[in-house]
Write a protein that holds these residues in place. Sequence first.
Motif, short mmCIF file in Angstrom:
data_model
loop_
_atom_site.label_atom_id
_atom_site.label_comp_id
_atom_site.label_asym_id
_atom_site.label_seq_id
_atom_site.Cartn_x
_atom_site.Cartn_y
_atom_site.Cartn_z
N GLU A 226 -6.16 4.60 -3.01
CA GLU A 226 -5.45 4.26 -1.78
C GLU A 226 -5.20 2.75 -1.71
O GLU A 226 -6.12 1.95 -1.84
CB GLU A 226 -6.29 4.69 -0.57
N ILE A 227 -3.94 2.39 -1.49
CA ILE A 227 -3.53 1.01 -1.26
C ILE A 227 -2.86 0.98 0.11
O ILE A 227 -1.76 1.50 0.30
CB ILE A 227 -2.55 0.50 -2.35
N LYS A 228 -3.54 0.40 1.09
CA LYS A 228 -3.07 0.48 2.47
C LYS A 228 -1.73 -0.20 2.68
O LYS A 228 -0.92 0.22 3.52
CB LYS A 228 -4.13 -0.08 3.42
N ARG A 229 -1.46 -1.25 1.92
CA ARG A 229 -0.19 -1.94 2.10
C ARG A 229 0.99 -1.10 1.62
O ARG A 229 2.12 -1.29 2.09
CB ARG A 229 -0.22 -3.27 1.34
N TYR A 230 0.72 -0.16 0.70
CA TYR A 230 1.79 0.68 0.15
C TYR A 230 1.37 2.15 0.25
O TYR A 230 0.95 2.76 -0.74
CB TYR A 230 2.06 0.29 -1.30
N GLN A 255 -10.16 4.41 0.22
CA GLN A 255 -10.88 3.16 0.05
C GLN A 255 -12.36 3.34 0.37
O GLN A 255 -13.22 2.71 -0.26
CB GLN A 255 -10.25 2.07 0.91
N ASN A 319 0.34 -7.87 -5.01
CA ASN A 319 -0.23 -7.37 -3.76
C ASN A 319 -1.18 -6.20 -4.01
O ASN A 319 -2.25 -6.10 -3.40
CB ASN A 319 0.88 -6.94 -2.81
N VAL A 320 -0.78 -5.31 -4.90
CA VAL A 320 -1.65 -4.18 -5.24
C VAL A 320 -2.96 -4.68 -5.85
O VAL A 320 -4.05 -4.25 -5.47
CB VAL A 320 -0.94 -3.21 -6.20
N GLU A 323 -5.43 -6.11 -3.35
CA GLU A 323 -6.18 -5.09 -2.62
C GLU A 323 -7.22 -4.44 -3.52
O GLU A 323 -8.33 -4.11 -3.08
CB GLU A 323 -5.21 -4.06 -2.06
N VAL A 324 -6.87 -4.24 -4.78
CA VAL A 324 -7.84 -3.68 -5.74
C VAL A 324 -9.04 -4.61 -5.89
O VAL A 324 -10.19 -4.16 -5.94
CB VAL A 324 -7.15 -3.42 -7.09
#
Length: 684
Positions: A226-230, A255, A319-320, A323-324
């Motif tokens: 899960e990537i909240k921005r995308y 997450q 960006n990914v 978040e990772v």
Amino acid sequence: MSASNTLHRRTLLAQLAAGSLGAPAVWRLAQAAEAAAADAPGHIRVIPRPQKIRPAEGQYTLTPKTVIRFQSAELEPIGHYLAERLERATGLKPPVAPTSAENDAIVLTLDTARRDLGDEGYSLRCTPNGVTIAAPKPAGVFYGVQTLRQLLPAVEPPAKPPDGEWSVPCVAIDDWPRFSWRGYLLDPARHFRTKDELKRYIDLLAFQKLNRFQLHLTDGQGWRVEIKRYPKLTEVGARVPNASGRTGDGWFYTQDDVLELVAYAESRYVTIVPEIEMPGHIGAAVASYPELSCFPDKPHPYHGGFCVSKDTTVAFAKNVLSEVMELFPSPYIHVGADEVRPEPWRSCPRCGPRMQALLKEDLPTGVSLHRVKIVGRRRGVPHNEDVARLQGEFNRAIDRHIRAGGRRMVGWDEILDGGLEDESPAVVMAWRSEHAVTGAIAQERDVVVTLHPRLYLDNNTPLPDTYSVEPVPDGVDAAQAARVLGVQGNMWGERTPTIAHVDARTFPRLCAIAEIGWTAREHRDFDDFALRLGPFLKRLFEPNAVSLTTGKPATASHALPGHPAHLANDGRNVPDAYWATDLDITGDETAWWQVDLEEPTPVGRVVVVCYYGSRRYYGFTVQTSLDGETWHLAADRRDNREPSTLDGYTVTFDPRPVRYLRVTQTHNSANRGRHLVEVMAFEQ
């Protein structure tokens, strides 16, 4: 050694040398290995083999009075971990308490004076009065606990050891790892693995003193984190067809799941290394956000790549990864960077001209590259200079972003082809040839050896070939040898739809990789390893997880000439080269495959996978019998048009005594020609 055990040993070695083995075959070999080592009571059967072992007379026996004592608060969690494992293995539940002068205890202590053991080494002393595990750091104490667990009899509860006692042989062990990176890659992108399945593998890695767990989280067949921005990455990307062509909901890790897995791994001294593939192997992301591709207006195959000439694509990747990095505390962030297909970039109105421009320019100042020579058959995508130049530019931008986050980029050895900045601490994973190892260390770069095919676990490399891998190239000096961080086995997921398939391909070769990563080169011996393998594997695989059909005589009504009925049943999925039976049905006939369990055996679950030609087959029945004459129907699939998947069709029923098991297929106009079947039976 007795004549019978000598025969056991020779049989074992011959079978191991024949090829990689799945869990069911491994279980039978575990029995043979124990018999082969029965005449060697002083033989310490631990995997990986400790560096220094001094057996002594006597043993320490666990009793209800045994206590686990810890010397400092940071060792208390390890004490409770050991207590839980001992209870599971022996039925005894030792209390956990601070250290005291009492005997009859397992003592966990820190000894900072033993700098010779390093950050992960330990000493273990077992006397008739108790066991002491000491290490400079908690990680070493944890690994000493794994050795202690292996010193116990390899007997599954509720059974008892032959003498009725849970005892540990008296021994003095000083042990430390040869390499700091001892890894295993699992691929939940092609076939999703549940959170509990990942936890089980974390435990399996820890038991073998492996400390890196690389998760291949993204590919063309699925985006799994899960990537909240995308949000579309999981709304769409987690639902693209997997490697079996199936789709499903919830095939990703939230997450919260990630944080739970990271904490679980940290408690076992395992670092989860996330792999977010880019700029190739990114089709699930492109399916989610088509604007990331070179041709957003065209239907894009799931194996497509990024359009790296767009600033928005580079921003997305960064960006990914940001978040990772928030989710995974690992010092290492893997970005793949392998097997980029040239055709889309060459046809792209942005990437094509950019590649041509880069070919006319010199490399930027402070950038060095190394062209990896591919030895033997072709591996991956052939080298293309235009692709390498454009990909190198993208890789370096991503590398700088990861460094800004305080981490180190890891990539497959293609990152050498495109060039890295001289100051980059990026780690190279050498997979295409030994030339990648020597090239990386010549540039003073750290390298993890994971060479194809011997360290790839999704193939059928013979176990001795894997065990014989030497990570450090001949002729290098000590400083260059230190650049080899370690070794890793890769379990790619295209052909492993279930975790049982993963088990079957992973073991026993991962045990060999664990020994390569831990044990000094001069202490490794395959014959000795094979004898230690049996009790170790018995601890990994419960007996009821092994197919009851393994090793039993089989017959078939329409076996092809030269293809008699035999048993694969080793977890190799279909289609593959190993079939239980080839049935040649060319007329209006009924064909069957049958196995004799040799004696009435409780059976409650049967898994059937059938193929005709290259397509999945859906017309079959499953029958059971005690005498081979009176048959009882367990399942009828003749009228169900849903095809059997790669996972197989599972038949469950109340366990009942079965001696004969039969699968029957009927020819019809849609299902003519060559039929293939693999059948596994289980007690429950």
